[in-house]
Design an enzyme around this catalytic site. Structure first.
Site, mmCIF file in Angstrom:
data_model
loop_
_atom_site.group_PDB
_atom_site.id
_atom_site.type_symbol
_atom_site.label_atom_id
_atom_site.label_comp_id
_atom_site.label_asym_id
_atom_site.label_seq_id
_atom_site.Cartn_x
_atom_site.Cartn_y
_atom_site.Cartn_z
ATOM 1 N N ASN A 38 46.608 65.832 13.657
ATOM 2 C CA ASN A 38 46.914 67.205 14.315
ATOM 3 C C ASN A 38 45.835 68.071 14.043
ATOM 4 O OD1 ASN A 38 47.964 68.493 16.335
ATOM 5 N ND2 ASN A 38 49.979 69.265 14.507
ATOM 6 N N HIS A 123 65.469 69.002 15.173
ATOM 7 C CA HIS A 123 64.957 70.348 14.878
ATOM 8 C C HIS A 123 66.068 71.114 15.697
ATOM 9 C CE1 HIS A 123 60.704 69.504 13.454
ATOM 10 N NE2 HIS A 123 61.394 68.583 13.156
ATOM 11 N N ARG A 148 67.858 69.646 11.208
ATOM 12 C CA ARG A 148 67.244 70.646 10.435
ATOM 13 C C ARG A 148 67.389 72.089 11.317
ATOM 14 N NH1 ARG A 148 60.725 71.003 10.490
ATOM 15 N NH2 ARG A 148 60.929 72.617 11.931
ATOM 16 N N TYR A 160 57.356 79.809 11.583
ATOM 17 C CA TYR A 160 57.303 78.207 11.805
ATOM 18 C C TYR A 160 58.714 77.761 12.119
ATOM 19 C CZ TYR A 160 57.651 73.522 10.406
ATOM 20 O OH TYR A 160 57.929 72.033 10.745
ATOM 21 N N ASP A 210 63.061 73.443 6.284
ATOM 22 C CA ASP A 210 61.617 73.469 6.054
ATOM 23 C C ASP A 210 61.132 74.574 5.528
ATOM 24 O OD1 ASP A 210 58.958 72.491 6.014
ATOM 25 O OD2 ASP A 210 58.930 71.584 7.671
ATOM 26 N N HIS A 212 57.974 74.936 4.790
ATOM 27 C CA HIS A 212 56.652 74.922 5.266
ATOM 28 C C HIS A 212 55.521 75.413 4.305
ATOM 29 C CE1 HIS A 212 53.547 73.734 8.251
ATOM 30 N NE2 HIS A 212 54.635 72.793 8.716
ATOM 31 N N GLU A 236 62.375 71.402 2.476
ATOM 32 C CA GLU A 236 61.145 70.842 2.338
ATOM 33 C C GLU A 236 59.996 71.627 2.034
ATOM 34 O OE1 GLU A 236 61.083 68.899 6.290
ATOM 35 O OE2 GLU A 236 58.958 69.146 6.256
ATOM 36 N N GLU A 262 54.617 65.340 3.679
ATOM 37 C CA GLU A 262 53.972 65.034 5.136
ATOM 38 C C GLU A 262 52.522 64.933 5.292
ATOM 39 O OE1 GLU A 262 56.275 68.038 7.212
ATOM 40 O OE2 GLU A 262 54.442 68.704 7.726
ATOM 41 N N ARG A 283 57.837 62.192 1.958
ATOM 42 C CA ARG A 283 57.604 62.262 3.373
ATOM 43 C C ARG A 283 56.404 61.874 3.906
ATOM 44 N NH1 ARG A 283 60.265 64.909 6.660
ATOM 45 N NH2 ARG A 283 58.530 66.408 7.568
ATOM 46 N N HIS A 312 58.108 61.926 7.959
ATOM 47 C CA HIS A 312 57.689 62.925 8.780
ATOM 48 C C HIS A 312 57.589 62.282 10.133
ATOM 49 C CE1 HIS A 312 54.114 65.627 10.106
ATOM 50 N NE2 HIS A 312 54.877 66.218 10.332
ATOM 51 N N ASP A 316 53.615 65.056 16.708
ATOM 52 C CA ASP A 316 52.140 65.107 16.488
ATOM 53 C C ASP A 316 52.081 63.230 15.887
ATOM 54 O OD1 ASP A 316 53.201 66.738 14.351
ATOM 55 O OD2 ASP A 316 51.327 65.896 13.447
ATOM 56 N N GLU A 339 62.779 61.559 10.140
ATOM 57 C CA GLU A 339 62.537 62.789 11.216
ATOM 58 C C GLU A 339 62.380 62.289 12.586
ATOM 59 O OE1 GLU A 339 59.313 65.427 10.238
ATOM 60 O OE2 GLU A 339 59.869 67.020 11.601
ATOM 61 N N TRP A 402 50.008 78.036 6.353
ATOM 62 C CA TRP A 402 50.768 77.765 7.437
ATOM 63 C C TRP A 402 51.950 76.847 7.210
ATOM 64 C CZ3 TRP A 402 51.951 74.147 11.119
ATOM 65 C CH2 TRP A 402 52.684 74.850 12.074
HETATM 66 O O1 KDG Z 1 50.926 68.419 11.923
HETATM 67 C C1 KDG Z 1 51.731 69.423 11.474
HETATM 68 C C2 KDG Z 1 53.174 69.344 12.155
HETATM 69 O O2 KDG Z 1 53.587 67.996 12.144
HETATM 70 C C3 KDG Z 1 54.158 69.919 10.898
HETATM 71 O O3 KDG Z 1 53.757 71.236 11.014
HETATM 72 C C4 KDG Z 1 55.672 69.689 11.337
HETATM 73 O O4 KDG Z 1 56.400 70.210 9.259
HETATM 74 C C5 KDG Z 1 56.361 69.588 10.213
HETATM 75 C C6 KDG Z 1 57.628 68.855 10.309
HETATM 76 O O5 KDG Z 1 58.416 68.700 9.177
HETATM 77 O O6 KDG Z 1 57.909 68.085 11.140
HETATM 78 MG MG MG Z 2 57.458 69.932 7.484
#
Ligand code: KDG
Ligand code: MG
Length: 402
Positions: A38, A123, A148, A160, A210, A212, A236, A262, A283, A312, A316, A339, A402
């Site tokens: 991604n 999600h 989630r 996020y 998550d 993140h 997560e 991930e 993940r 994951h 993407d 996921e 991020w």
């Molecule tokens: O490419 C990054 C995304 O797939 C990510 O930000 C998504 O954290 C993510 C998730 O748990 O699906």
């Molecule tokens: Mg994630």
């Protein structure tokens, strides 16, 4: 002997960008691999086209392990997301070919089913708590047994995980969008909506969240402790995974399970997390952690330490790598959860077949190989569009994870 005759790299944006490798053998058998990274898609496309395809032509496609070792050890420059995503695509395509040649779905080559289906989570999100609760209801109505939950932090734009359209797609702008972040606001707000979900819907399904990569180890420990009564399936990426010892501090303070990986791409990247039992779920995925061959190695290491899998599966990850992951999920003894975000309708115009969802579970196709085909003609209708993930800035203007 059958040999690899050609390997083609397709870059297209049906709903979002995917890089897809197709290997064709001298017997006319084709195999697909996902090579999507991604926001850095063209780097992997070039790695494949310029550096790996010339090495593949003429090789025996049946020698999956040997080709993996050749591409990994033979590069001298090891690991890293670009290299590992490119190797993943080759490996996945070779497993697809092996399945087609054997006349078996790939999970049969991996030892067969260890379970009837693959537990999936999706999600739910909302711009406020009532909207999140409506969305959780929607996923439960769709049959999900694991959901989630993410909600927008009040007065801090661009949280996020909050969906704008039908599908959550964070890579949405031609240059990275800059989003504000404020840890104290998140820490006071997020536990309240996780509690609201449990208050409204009870404990008859798995609830995930998550973080993140946004918290320090101590903040993550505080968060995990604060939400213990919500009995999360996992929190997560509570803190960035570069400093893996950091997870020990989180562990010492909370029994909330932890999922990480991930963005990690090899068994060496997760070795410490697993062998020191600093996480509960790993993940890593087929597409970013070296294909089926290498991900199975990671999962087997994890099994020794009672760490379960939780790959994951965001938008993407193309239908090709999602299918490959589900074949592996079905076979490994220490599977935890998968996921499953789904894809935009345009994606299905280009990728035919793949996994199916029923009663909260994913199932792979029963055709030989991975069960996914790539429609090259349809892909021409969706030329490549550059899209970036956002970048986060704290309220004082400095860059945050991020
Ligand atoms: O490419 C990054 C995304 O797939 C990510 O930000 C998504 O954290 C993510 C998730 O748990 O699906
Ligand atoms: Mg994630």
């Amino acid at each position: 002997m059958s040999t690899i005759e050609r390997a083609e790299v397709f870059v297209a944006s049906p709903g979002r960008t995917f890089v897809t490798l197709r290997i064709t053998t001298s017997d006319g058998v084709t195999g697909l691999g996902d090579a999507t990274l991604n926001g850095r898609e063209l780097a992997v496309a070039s790695y494949l086209r310029d550096h790996l395809v010339p090495l593949l032509v003429g090789r025996d496609p049946a020698r999956v392990e040997d080709i993996w070792q050749y591409l990994y050890r033979g590069a001298y420059w090891r690991r890293g997301p670009v290299t590992m995503t490119a190797i993943s695509a080759v490996d996945t395509a070779l497993w697809d070919i092996k399945g087609k040649t054997a006349g078996l779905p790939v999970y049969q080559l991996l030892g067969g089913r260890s379970r009837d289906g693959v537990l999936a989570y999706s999600h739910a999100s909302g711009t406020d708590v009532p909207a999140l609760l409506d969305d959780v209801q929607r996923y439960l109505d769709l049959g999900y047994r694991a959901v989630r939950a993410q909600a927008a932090v009040p007065d801090v734009g661009g949280t996020y995980g909050v969906r704008k359209g039908a599908i959550y797609e964070p890579a949405a702008t031609a240059l990275p969008e800059e989003q504000p972040w404020d840890t104290p606001s998140y820490l006071s707000f997020a536990p309240t909506y996780l509690e609201a979900v449990r208050d409204r819907f009870g404990f008859g399904f798995h609830l995930l969240h998550d973080v993140h990569h946004r918290l320090t180890p101590l903040e993550a420990a505080q968060f995990g402790k604060r939400v213990e009564d919500c009995r999360l399936f996992w929190m997560e990426d509570p803190t960035p995974a570069e400093n893996q010892e950091a997870f020990r501090l989180i562990r010492q303070h909370t029994t909330t399970p932890i999922a990480v990986g991930e963005a990690l791409t090899s068994v060496w990247d997760v070795q410490h997390l697993i062998t020191e039992q600093l996480v509960d779920y790993v993940r890593t995925t087929v597409v970013h952690a070296g294909g089926i061959t290498h991900l199975r190695r990671i999962f087997d290491l994890a099994a020794l330490y009672q760490v379960r899998t939780g790959s994951h599966g965001a938008t993407d990850l193309s239908p090709v790598s999602l299918a490959a992951n589900v074949h592996l999920d079905l076979a490994v003894p220490n599977f935890g959860i998968q996921e499953y975000m789904g894809h935009a309708p345009e994606t299905a115009e280009v990728f035919h077949g793949g996994v199916t969802f029923a009663d909260g579970m994913l199932h792979p196709a029963e055709e030989p190989g991975l069960g996914v085909e790539y429609d090259e003609r349809a892909a021409e209708r969706f030329p490549y569009q550059a899209r970036y993930l956002p970048v986060a800035r704290r309220l004082d203007g400095s860059v945050h994870d991020w």
